[in-house]
Scaffold this motif. Structure first.
Motif, PDB file in Angstrom:
ATOM      1  N   GLY A 105       1.848  11.766 -10.151  1.00 15.56           N
ATOM      2  CA  GLY A 105       2.941  10.515  -9.721  1.00 15.56           C
ATOM      3  C   GLY A 105       3.767  12.047  -9.471  1.00 15.56           C
ATOM      4  N   GLU A 106       3.830  12.943 -10.332  1.00 11.07           N
ATOM      5  CA  GLU A 106       5.195  14.611 -10.407  1.00 11.07           C
ATOM      6  C   GLU A 106       4.775  15.041  -9.071  1.00 11.07           C
ATOM      7  OE1 GLU A 106       4.805  15.287 -14.709  1.00 11.07           O
ATOM      8  OE2 GLU A 106       6.217  13.223 -15.009  1.00 11.07           O
ATOM      9  N   PRO A 114      -6.267   7.290 -21.294  1.00  5.05           N
ATOM     10  CA  PRO A 114      -5.919   9.138 -21.088  1.00  5.05           C
ATOM     11  C   PRO A 114      -5.542   8.547 -19.200  1.00  5.05           C
ATOM     12  CG  PRO A 114      -7.066   8.591 -22.812  1.00  5.05           C
ATOM     13  CD  PRO A 114      -7.262   7.184 -22.410  1.00  5.05           C
ATOM     14  N   TYR A 115      -6.125   7.842 -18.631  1.00  2.31           N
ATOM     15  CA  TYR A 115      -6.094   8.041 -17.376  1.00  2.31           C
ATOM     16  C   TYR A 115      -4.457   7.755 -16.915  1.00  2.31           C
ATOM     17  CZ  TYR A 115     -11.543   8.442 -17.175  1.00  2.31           C
ATOM     18  OH  TYR A 115     -12.572   9.393 -17.095  1.00  2.31           O
ATOM     19  N   GLU A 116      -4.364   6.944 -17.361  1.00  4.64           N
ATOM     20  CA  GLU A 116      -3.264   6.191 -17.077  1.00  4.64           C
ATOM     21  C   GLU A 116      -1.924   7.405 -17.215  1.00  4.64           C
ATOM     22  OE1 GLU A 116      -2.847   1.466 -18.418  1.00  4.64           O
ATOM     23  OE2 GLU A 116      -2.669   2.637 -19.963  1.00  4.64           O
ATOM     24  N   ARG A 117      -2.492   8.435 -18.290  1.00 11.72           N
ATOM     25  CA  ARG A 117      -1.152   9.465 -18.096  1.00 11.72           C
ATOM     26  C   ARG A 117      -1.536  10.538 -17.331  1.00 11.72           C
ATOM     27  NH1 ARG A 117      -2.027   9.108 -24.277  1.00 11.72           N
ATOM     28  NH2 ARG A 117      -3.881  10.769 -23.844  1.00 11.72           N
ATOM     29  N   MET A 118      -2.921  10.738 -17.066  1.00  9.96           N
ATOM     30  CA  MET A 118      -3.299  11.245 -16.187  1.00  9.96           C
ATOM     31  C   MET A 118      -2.386  10.993 -14.707  1.00  9.96           C
ATOM     32  SD  MET A 118      -6.937  12.246 -16.698  1.00  9.96           S
ATOM     33  CE  MET A 118      -7.689  12.408 -15.191  1.00  9.96           C
ATOM     34  N   ILE A 119      -2.421   9.875 -14.027  1.00 10.89           N
ATOM     35  CA  ILE A 119      -1.804   9.296 -13.151  1.00 10.89           C
ATOM     36  C   ILE A 119      -0.407   9.185 -12.902  1.00 10.89           C
ATOM     37  CG2 ILE A 119      -1.135   6.580 -11.922  1.00 10.89           C
ATOM     38  CD1 ILE A 119      -3.772   5.907 -12.685  1.00 10.89           C
ATOM     39  N   THR A 120       0.686   9.311 -13.961  1.00 11.60           N
ATOM     40  CA  THR A 120       1.464   9.844 -14.429  1.00 11.60           C
ATOM     41  C   THR A 120       1.862  11.124 -14.072  1.00 11.60           C
ATOM     42  OG1 THR A 120       2.228   8.151 -16.156  1.00 11.60           O
ATOM     43  CG2 THR A 120       3.590   9.957 -16.202  1.00 11.60           C
ATOM     44  N   ARG A 121       1.245  11.863 -14.184  1.00  8.21           N
ATOM     45  CA  ARG A 121       1.368  13.167 -14.200  1.00  8.21           C
ATOM     46  C   ARG A 121       1.172  13.483 -12.905  1.00  8.21           C
ATOM     47  NH1 ARG A 121      -2.472  16.693 -17.789  1.00  8.21           N
ATOM     48  NH2 ARG A 121      -1.381  18.392 -17.060  1.00  8.21           N
ATOM     49  N   ILE A 161       1.290  -0.906   0.204  1.00 10.80           N
ATOM     50  CA  ILE A 161       0.066   0.209  -0.037  1.00 10.80           C
ATOM     51  C   ILE A 161       0.463   1.700  -0.341  1.00 10.80           C
ATOM     52  CG2 ILE A 161      -1.638   1.200   1.037  1.00 10.80           C
ATOM     53  CD1 ILE A 161      -2.655  -1.629   2.186  1.00 10.80           C
ATOM     54  N   SER A 162       0.685   2.173  -0.879  1.00 10.05           N
ATOM     55  CA  SER A 162       1.217   3.061  -0.832  1.00 10.05           C
ATOM     56  C   SER A 162       0.161   4.455  -0.428  1.00 10.05           C
ATOM     57  CB  SER A 162       2.359   3.331  -2.281  1.00 10.05           C
ATOM     58  OG  SER A 162       2.556   4.956  -2.442  1.00 10.05           O
ATOM     59  N   ILE A 163      -0.022   5.484  -0.104  1.00 10.36           N
ATOM     60  CA  ILE A 163      -0.487   6.247  -0.198  1.00 10.36           C
ATOM     61  C   ILE A 163       0.195   7.993  -0.474  1.00 10.36           C
ATOM     62  CG2 ILE A 163      -2.576   8.161   1.141  1.00 10.36           C
ATOM     63  CD1 ILE A 163      -3.239   6.137   2.743  1.00 10.36           C
ATOM     64  N   ARG A 164      -0.683   8.856  -1.711  1.00  4.25           N
ATOM     65  CA  ARG A 164       0.332  10.098  -1.630  1.00  4.25           C
ATOM     66  C   ARG A 164      -0.586  11.015  -1.567  1.00  4.25           C
ATOM     67  NH1 ARG A 164       4.411   8.696  -5.508  1.00  4.25           N
ATOM     68  NH2 ARG A 164       4.420  11.370  -5.419  1.00  4.25           N
ATOM     69  N   VAL A 165      -0.778  12.086  -1.263  1.00  3.84           N
ATOM     70  CA  VAL A 165      -1.260  13.271  -0.715  1.00  3.84           C
ATOM     71  C   VAL A 165      -1.141  14.118  -1.789  1.00  3.84           C
ATOM     72  CG1 VAL A 165      -1.744  15.078   0.819  1.00  3.84           C
ATOM     73  CG2 VAL A 165      -1.538  12.989   1.340  1.00  3.84           C
TER      74      VAL A 165
END
Length: 279
Positions: free
Chosen positions: A255-256, A246-253, A196-200
């Motif tokens: 993450g940054e 497109p949703y996978e690209r959103m996740i990449t953004r 599990i990884s939680i990123r705010v």
């Protein structure tokens, strides 16, 4: 004829395996010495298919051993009702979502409004359903289903879960301040698990691509992915690669833009103290 999400998922994978070999149904039937109807019945996961037939078919298609074992298990499991297929209050949309979650290798949540369902405490879930106007009986059923779904992150081979959570979710109390504090303490605890990884996503980021609505990307062991867009009564599932990309690209953004795991936990701890101080 089984029409369950599990049968549909098996059917899709069997057809994909054949197409990857560049074979038509009739060509595969000729190779096996079977009738066209027999291969069609297996590919469509209709009643009467056997583990032996599926195993033979996968052998001719030269499916990798780990995928063959997984698909044979899916075939065997068709004869045993899954808990979500018999649980009161689980509609067809929710059953499809739960089936996808059960088979997932990784689930990545993006949530601008609420704690992800697979990470909610019982009290937090109850507060959400109460706010939606559910009856006491409906709330009991819905909370029980949500708690049962969480089993995938606790089993011996747990599903990996990544959650991108907007900071406003941490600010917003659900039910009482006690409920909010308990929920955030739970997030800090489960974040210690390896799966599990939680990123705010801090408010200082401003507008980000995750604010349009809650969704999750459900990655399968075979490399395919499904997107679940949150909505009342479970939402919508998208599986076409052009829809998923497109949703996978959103996740990449995202993450940054998100805080690191360590900084996210520090911020979570601050909000725990905030809600505890207001109780």
């Amino acid at each position: 004829m089984p029409t369950s999400p599990r049968a549909q998922a098996l059917s899709k994978e069997l057809k994909q395996a054949r197409k990857e070999r560049g074979l038509t149904v009739r060509a595969l039937a000729d190779m096996l010495g079977w009738s066209h109807a027999r291969v069609s019945r297996i590919e469509n996961a209709k009643q009467g298919i056997t583990v032996e037939d599926v195993s033979t078919l996968l052998g001719y298609l030269r499916v990798a051993s780990h995928d063959r074992d997984r698909l044979i298990k899916m075939t065997r499991d068709l004869n045993e009702p899954a808990w979500w297929e018999v649980h009161r209050g689980v509609n067809s949309q929710l059953a499809s979502l739960i089936d996808a979650e059960q088979r997932a290798h990784r689930i990545t949540y993006v949530t601008p409004t609420l704690v992800p369902g697979l990470l909610q405490t019982r009290a937090y879930s109850r507060a959400i359903y109460e706010a939606a106007g559910f009856t006491d009986e409906e709330i009991d059923d819905a909370v029980a289903v949500r708690q049962h779904r969480q089993g995938i992150i606790e089993r011996s081979s747990p599903t990996e879960l990544v959650a991108y959570v907007d900071e406003s979710v941490l600010q917003r109390p659900a039910g009482s301040r006690d409920t909010a504090a308990e929920q955030l303490r739970y997030l800090t605890k489960v974040n210690e698990r390896a799966n599990i990884s939680i990123r705010v996503l801090p408010l200082t980021v401003g507008v980000h691509v995750g604010l349009d609505g809650m969704f999750s990307v459900i990655a399968m062991p075979n490399g395919s992915s499904t997107v679940h867009i949150e909505a009342p009564n479970a939402g919508v599932l998208l599986s076409d690669p052009d829809d998923v990309r497109p949703y996978e690209r959103m996740i990449t953004r995202l993450g940054e833009s998100a805080l690191s795991a360590a900084d996210s936990m520090r911020l979570l701890s601050e909000y725990v103290q905030h809600h505890e101080g207001l109780t």
